[in-house]
Design an enzyme around this catalytic site. Sequence first.
Site, PDB file in Angstrom:
ATOM      1  N   LYS A 224       7.336  -0.724   5.911  1.00 43.12           N
ATOM      2  CA  LYS A 224       7.759   0.077   4.708  1.00 43.12           C
ATOM      3  C   LYS A 224       8.906   1.279   5.136  1.00 43.12           C
ATOM      4  O   LYS A 224       9.888   1.427   4.534  1.00 43.12           O
ATOM      5  CB  LYS A 224       6.690   0.901   4.178  1.00 43.12           C
ATOM      6  CG  LYS A 224       5.637  -0.074   3.520  1.00 43.12           C
ATOM      7  CD  LYS A 224       4.506   0.593   2.741  1.00 43.12           C
ATOM      8  CE  LYS A 224       3.700   1.574   3.472  1.00 43.12           C
ATOM      9  NZ  LYS A 224       2.579   0.777   4.194  1.00 43.12           N
TER      10      LYS A 224
ATOM     11  N   ARG B 194      -1.038   5.190  -3.604  1.00 40.80           N
ATOM     12  CA  ARG B 194      -2.135   4.431  -2.757  1.00 40.80           C
ATOM     13  C   ARG B 194      -3.614   4.417  -3.681  1.00 40.80           C
ATOM     14  O   ARG B 194      -4.186   3.649  -3.004  1.00 40.80           O
ATOM     15  CB  ARG B 194      -2.312   5.163  -1.441  1.00 40.80           C
ATOM     16  CG  ARG B 194      -1.494   4.803  -0.210  1.00 40.80           C
ATOM     17  CD  ARG B 194      -1.997   5.371   0.859  1.00 40.80           C
ATOM     18  NE  ARG B 194      -1.979   5.001   2.002  1.00 40.80           N
ATOM     19  CZ  ARG B 194      -0.610   5.230   3.019  1.00 40.80           C
ATOM     20  NH1 ARG B 194       0.230   5.848   2.577  1.00 40.80           N
ATOM     21  NH2 ARG B 194      -0.611   4.729   4.132  1.00 40.80           N
TER      22      ARG B 194
ATOM     23  N   ARG C 112       2.222   8.223  17.076  1.00 42.35           N
ATOM     24  CA  ARG C 112       1.049   8.572  16.069  1.00 42.35           C
ATOM     25  C   ARG C 112      -0.464   8.323  16.428  1.00 42.35           C
ATOM     26  O   ARG C 112      -0.700   7.293  16.850  1.00 42.35           O
ATOM     27  CB  ARG C 112       1.356   7.648  14.761  1.00 42.35           C
ATOM     28  CG  ARG C 112       2.494   8.150  13.904  1.00 42.35           C
ATOM     29  CD  ARG C 112       2.782   7.018  12.694  1.00 42.35           C
ATOM     30  NE  ARG C 112       1.625   6.984  11.942  1.00 42.35           N
ATOM     31  CZ  ARG C 112       1.803   6.299  10.751  1.00 42.35           C
ATOM     32  NH1 ARG C 112       2.528   5.867  10.490  1.00 42.35           N
ATOM     33  NH2 ARG C 112       0.548   6.121   9.898  1.00 42.35           N
TER      34      ARG C 112
ATOM     35  N   ARG D 144      -7.879   1.746   8.252  1.00 42.26           N
ATOM     36  CA  ARG D 144      -6.770   1.686   7.594  1.00 42.26           C
ATOM     37  C   ARG D 144      -6.611   0.409   6.792  1.00 42.26           C
ATOM     38  O   ARG D 144      -5.993   0.657   5.447  1.00 42.26           O
ATOM     39  CB  ARG D 144      -5.444   2.290   8.419  1.00 42.26           C
ATOM     40  CG  ARG D 144      -5.557   3.768   8.652  1.00 42.26           C
ATOM     41  CD  ARG D 144      -4.405   3.882   9.760  1.00 42.26           C
ATOM     42  NE  ARG D 144      -2.970   3.974   9.406  1.00 42.26           N
ATOM     43  CZ  ARG D 144      -2.242   3.453  10.120  1.00 42.26           C
ATOM     44  NH1 ARG D 144      -2.472   3.162  11.707  1.00 42.26           N
ATOM     45  NH2 ARG D 144      -0.897   3.231  10.030  1.00 42.26           N
TER      46      ARG D 144
ATOM     47  N   ARG E  92       3.815  -0.750  17.708  1.00 40.42           N
ATOM     48  CA  ARG E  92       4.279   0.626  17.352  1.00 40.42           C
ATOM     49  C   ARG E  92       3.576   1.934  18.001  1.00 40.42           C
ATOM     50  O   ARG E  92       4.322   2.891  18.400  1.00 40.42           O
ATOM     51  CB  ARG E  92       4.137   0.718  15.803  1.00 40.42           C
ATOM     52  CG  ARG E  92       4.888   1.994  15.053  1.00 40.42           C
ATOM     53  CD  ARG E  92       4.803   1.814  13.736  1.00 40.42           C
ATOM     54  NE  ARG E  92       3.434   2.309  13.005  1.00 40.42           N
ATOM     55  CZ  ARG E  92       3.261   2.399  11.619  1.00 40.42           C
ATOM     56  NH1 ARG E  92       4.158   1.964  10.963  1.00 40.42           N
ATOM     57  NH2 ARG E  92       2.168   2.767  11.198  1.00 40.42           N
TER      58      ARG E  92
HETATM   59  P1  AMP Z   1       1.467   6.226   6.459  1.00 39.27           P
HETATM   60  O1  AMP Z   1       2.438   7.009   7.121  1.00 39.27           O
HETATM   61  O2  AMP Z   1       1.920   5.793   4.996  1.00 39.27           O
HETATM   62  O3  AMP Z   1       0.924   5.032   7.251  1.00 39.27           O
HETATM   63  O4  AMP Z   1       0.377   7.263   6.006  1.00 39.27           O
HETATM   64  C1  AMP Z   1      -0.540   7.761   7.281  1.00 39.27           C
HETATM   65  C2  AMP Z   1      -1.751   8.332   6.964  1.00 39.27           C
HETATM   66  O5  AMP Z   1      -1.578   9.455   5.890  1.00 39.27           O
HETATM   67  C3  AMP Z   1      -2.713   7.335   5.866  1.00 39.27           C
HETATM   68  O6  AMP Z   1      -3.618   6.752   6.390  1.00 39.27           O
HETATM   69  C4  AMP Z   1      -3.506   8.484   5.016  1.00 39.27           C
HETATM   70  O7  AMP Z   1      -4.536   9.214   5.710  1.00 39.27           O
HETATM   71  C5  AMP Z   1      -2.423   9.650   4.542  1.00 39.27           C
HETATM   72  N1  AMP Z   1      -1.489   9.184   3.429  1.00 39.27           N
HETATM   73  C6  AMP Z   1      -0.178   8.940   3.371  1.00 39.27           C
HETATM   74  N2  AMP Z   1      -0.055   8.716   2.330  1.00 39.27           N
HETATM   75  C7  AMP Z   1      -0.903   8.985   1.476  1.00 39.27           C
HETATM   76  C8  AMP Z   1      -1.323   8.797  -0.016  1.00 39.27           C
HETATM   77  N3  AMP Z   1      -0.532   8.452  -1.016  1.00 39.27           N
HETATM   78  N4  AMP Z   1      -2.798   9.042  -0.528  1.00 39.27           N
HETATM   79  C9  AMP Z   1      -3.614   9.595   0.455  1.00 39.27           C
HETATM   80  N5  AMP Z   1      -3.562   9.603   1.753  1.00 39.27           N
HETATM   81  C10 AMP Z   1      -2.123   9.166   1.974  1.00 39.27           C
END
Ligand code: AMP
Length: 190
Positions: free
Chosen positions: A14, A89, A134, A146, A128
């Site tokens: 993404k 989400r 991360r 996740r 990654r």
């Molecule tokens: P990402 O970078 O999109 O993979 O997000 C990393 C982490 O941030 C996720 O595993 C969640 O803990 C948190 N997070 C990101 N976006 C959301 C969302 N829309 N709702 C809740 N938690 C989020």
Amino acid sequence: MLNIVLFGPPGAGKGTQSEKLIERYKLIHLSTGDIFRANIKGETELGLLAKSYMDKGQLVPDEVTINMLKDAVSKHQNPNGFIFDGFPRTNKQAAALDAFLEEMNTSITAMISLDVEEVELRARLANRAKDSGRPDDADPKVIQNRIDVYKNETAPVKEFYAAQNKWIKIDGFGSIQDITTRLFATVDSL
Ligand code: AMP
């Protein structure tokens, strides 16, 4: 406005594909994950709270995430549109986003799902982890969490957009360029 939700499991690409879309369509990229990570880096109160969930691979509570997203959207005057990456989400987030965009006299144009098989996702996340810095990419238990959270809480969000005839699935397998080509063709046809 062209407002796209770029959807898919962790590791689907993404973030990478968002970069391509913003360049071509001059959109604003809003990644809730990136905003949380910036807050963690800046040691804000929001960052501290988000970290406690992110470190475990859990979702940050809806209330907090929705308010943060609204703030981020409101910072932009007269944009061409947005790419929402990693948001919504949950169905609650999707409903809040619809209501908020309606207040701005706009709406989601489409949700585009990047479809990638689980084995491929795990391989991409492991790769990654080598340079993303991360912590949530490095721990297999967190990755599993996740993926589980995605299946149980996030995947159903596609039904929300399918019910509005706005859900489009594209094949997320292949090279970055292959996927970008498919994505551009899809967005051009909207
Ligand atoms: P990402 O970078 O999109 O993979 O997000 C990393 C982490 O941030 C996720 O595993 C969640 O803990 C948190 N997070 C990101 N976006 C959301 C969302 N829309 N709702 C809740 N938690 C989020």
